[in-house]
Each structure stands twice: as C-alpha cells, then as structure tokens.
Design an enzyme around this catalytic site. Structure first.
Site, PDB file in Angstrom:
ATOM      1  N   ILE A 117      44.073  23.506  47.900  1.00 61.76           N
ATOM      2  CA  ILE A 117      43.174  24.661  47.861  1.00 61.76           C
ATOM      3  C   ILE A 117      43.867  25.882  48.443  1.00 61.76           C
ATOM      4  O   ILE A 117      44.448  25.826  49.529  1.00 61.76           O
ATOM      5  CB  ILE A 117      41.890  24.390  48.662  1.00 61.76           C
ATOM      6  CG1 ILE A 117      41.173  23.137  48.137  1.00 61.76           C
ATOM      7  CG2 ILE A 117      40.951  25.599  48.620  1.00 61.76           C
ATOM      8  CD1 ILE A 117      39.960  22.726  48.961  1.00 61.76           C
ATOM      9  N   GLY A 160      43.363  29.912  49.837  1.00 63.92           N
ATOM     10  CA  GLY A 160      42.304  30.726  50.423  1.00 63.92           C
ATOM     11  C   GLY A 160      41.230  29.899  51.090  1.00 63.92           C
ATOM     12  O   GLY A 160      40.033  30.153  50.918  1.00 63.92           O
ATOM     13  N   SER A 197      40.550  29.506  54.348  1.00 62.68           N
ATOM     14  CA  SER A 197      40.189  29.847  55.724  1.00 62.68           C
ATOM     15  C   SER A 197      38.713  30.183  55.891  1.00 62.68           C
ATOM     16  O   SER A 197      38.145  29.984  56.971  1.00 62.68           O
ATOM     17  CB  SER A 197      41.041  31.019  56.234  1.00 62.68           C
ATOM     18  OG  SER A 197      40.827  32.174  55.443  1.00 62.68           O
ATOM     19  N   GLY A 256      34.712  31.256  53.538  1.00 64.31           N
ATOM     20  CA  GLY A 256      33.979  31.339  52.281  1.00 64.31           C
ATOM     21  C   GLY A 256      34.026  30.106  51.420  1.00 64.31           C
ATOM     22  O   GLY A 256      33.950  28.966  51.904  1.00 64.31           O
ATOM     23  N   GLY A 310      36.461  28.734  49.687  1.00 65.26           N
ATOM     24  CA  GLY A 310      37.599  27.850  49.900  1.00 65.26           C
ATOM     25  C   GLY A 310      37.360  26.868  51.027  1.00 65.26           C
ATOM     26  O   GLY A 310      37.636  25.671  50.902  1.00 65.26           O
ATOM     27  N   SER A 367      34.837  35.170  38.532  1.00 65.53           N
ATOM     28  CA  SER A 367      33.685  35.919  39.029  1.00 65.53           C
ATOM     29  C   SER A 367      32.793  36.256  37.846  1.00 65.53           C
ATOM     30  O   SER A 367      33.239  36.226  36.683  1.00 65.53           O
ATOM     31  CB  SER A 367      34.169  37.215  39.697  1.00 65.53           C
ATOM     32  OG  SER A 367      33.097  38.108  39.928  1.00 65.53           O
ATOM     33  N   TYR A 401      39.342  45.062  39.923  1.00 61.20           N
ATOM     34  CA  TYR A 401      38.923  43.694  40.274  1.00 61.20           C
ATOM     35  C   TYR A 401      38.603  42.905  39.002  1.00 61.20           C
ATOM     36  O   TYR A 401      39.071  41.782  38.817  1.00 61.20           O
ATOM     37  CB  TYR A 401      37.708  43.751  41.190  1.00 61.20           C
ATOM     38  CG  TYR A 401      37.157  42.398  41.581  1.00 61.20           C
ATOM     39  CD1 TYR A 401      37.829  41.574  42.481  1.00 61.20           C
ATOM     40  CD2 TYR A 401      35.950  41.939  41.053  1.00 61.20           C
ATOM     41  CE1 TYR A 401      37.315  40.332  42.839  1.00 61.20           C
ATOM     42  CE2 TYR A 401      35.427  40.706  41.403  1.00 61.20           C
ATOM     43  CZ  TYR A 401      36.109  39.906  42.303  1.00 61.20           C
ATOM     44  OH  TYR A 401      35.610  38.674  42.654  1.00 61.20           O
TER      45      TYR A 401
END
Length: 268
Positions: free
Chosen positions: A7, A9, A11, A13, A15, A132, A145
């Site tokens: 995985i 990211g 740290s 949220g 993930g 997203s 984005y």
C-alpha cells in the site's frame, strides 16, 4: 497461504484504514509512507511492515519494490498515495502542477511498472488504483487534480487489457467525499482574485457540515477489500453515496448534459 498487499500513502486516511482492514483479515501488509518515523499505530500491528516511500522518487520506488519482492510474494498493490490541488488554473504555478502530476499520476505509473515483472512471473496479481469522483466527472477548481485522476482511470483501463494475457488484473476505486482530514492535510489550494466567488462557492463542499455527511473512510476501505477479494472481472468500483449519485446521473443524462448542468451552477 497468507496473502500480501503493498500500500502506498498508508500514513493516514484511506491508506491507513485499508492497511488496518487487510491486517485484520489475516493479510501481510506492506504499508509505505513518506515519513514512517512518525507512524505509531501500524508499526505495532502483527504482520504489518512499515517502509519509507515517496512515490515521486523513481529511484526509491525501484529500490523498495526490488527489496519487497525479493522477500515477499505480493498479491495486491494498492496505489493510494496522492493529494488534492485545488484552485482555478490561473491560480496555480507550474511547480504546483508538476508536483501534482508527479505524485498523483507518475507515482501510480512508476509503482505499476516496477511491480509488473513480479506479477508477470507469478502469472497473477492485482493493481488497485484509487482515483476519485473527479476522475470520472470534471468540476471547477479541480482541473489539474481531475487531469491526474482521469489519467489514472485511462491508464488503468488500458493496462488492464495489456496485462490480461499474464493473468494480471487492474481495478479502479473511485471514492467521493470521505470523512477524513483530506481537505486540510492533503489539499493544496491556489487563489486568484478573479475567481474568488467561484472558489468560495466550491469551497462550501469542504465545510465541516458537508464533510460530516460524507462516507466514512472505513466504509471505502471495505470496498477496496471487496475489489481485492471478490474475483469479479470488474474494472471500476464507485465508492460513496455522493459518488454513486453523480456517476449515475452521468450515465442517465450523458456527459454533455451533466457538464451543461455543472456549468449552469457556477455561471454568476
């Protein structure tokens, strides 16, 4: 035999929520993040290995993936690392745009490329790429984005066909709003006086009241787990009631009509 997931990211949220969920289901979890020295929860869990990784660093990606695949037989790669760059295009610097592309798009491409030989030799494997709602539908102040997330969606669809011959699958999870601190922790905002009214209107969607009604990050993690284990030949998983409503509207009305509706909302 124990399954292993890698995985990015991890740290905070989604993930982190995914790392905890897969660990609770008995998986070996390789949780990567830019600053593992700050992590004080995942590194206490059994069968979780926390490693440093900045997905914008191609040299580090190759080194970490080589080390991991030498030690583990990875079954799933969750490309989750990313952040939001919000603001009118005129408000964004070239440096901001480049950094967004390097993290949200090139990070996914480089991680996928680095793991593909491992999966190809195994004749199986799964890439789960987090996009997203704004990777399916355009929205004002989200142009760059959305460019990264639309790109990841197209990349994933193409890669899924390219790697099918080797038994490798690629899936996309497209969440809507989530109850995380993403709007504070993982969002960079550009401002321009000509777009103040537009920015203020769009920013209402990130208010505490709105955030409280978004999908819990743990529920999105459950959809990630479902995509990893359901054995379905499904490409896209739209996650969250707001995301599902917007995507259903696009399918019902068509892209042209939906774009016209969004334009009308922000024509002052």
């Amino acid at each position: 035999m124990q399954n292993t997931i890698f995985i990015t990211g991890a740290s905070t949220g989604l993930g982190k929520a995914a790392a905890k969920l897969f660990q609770s289901k008995g998986w070996q979890v390789i949780a990567t993040m830019r600053n593992p020295e700050k992590e004080n929860e995942l590194n206490k869990l059994e069968n979780v290995v926390v490693l440093p990784l900045d997905v914008s660093d191609s040299v580090q990606i190759d080194q970490i993936v080589k080390n991991v695949t030498n030690k583990y037989s990875v079954d799933v790669v969750l490309n989750n690392a990313g952040y939001g760059l919000i603001g009118a295009l005129e408000a964004l610097t070239d440096e901001q745009i480049s950094r967004q592309l390097q993290t949200n798009l090139m990070g996914v491409i480089r991680i996928s490329k680095a793991f593909t030989p491992h999966f190809r030799e195994k004749r199986k494997g799964l890439f789960l790429n987090i996009t997203s709602t704004f990777g399916l539908i355009g929205f004002p102040t989200c142009s760059v984005y959305s460019a990264t997330k639309f790109a990841v969606d197209g990349f994933s669809e193409s890669l899924a066909s390219e790697l099918a011959q080797f038994g490798i699958e690629v899936k996309v999870i497209a969440p809507g709003g989530m109850q995380t601190d993403f709007a504070v922790r993982s969002m960079e905002v550009g401002s321009h006086e000509a777009y103040e009214k537009l920015t203020a209107e769009v920013s209402k969607g990130y208010s505490p009241e709105k955030l409280a009604n978004y999908t819990k990050v743990e529920d999105v993690a459950k959809i990630v787990y479902e995509a990893a284990t359901d054995n379905k030949k499904q490409l896209r998983y739209v996650a969250g009631s707001d995301a599902i409503a917007l995507y259903d509207e696009r399918l019902k009305l068509g892209a042209e009509a939906q774009v016209a509706n969004i334009k009308s909302m922000f024509t002052f």
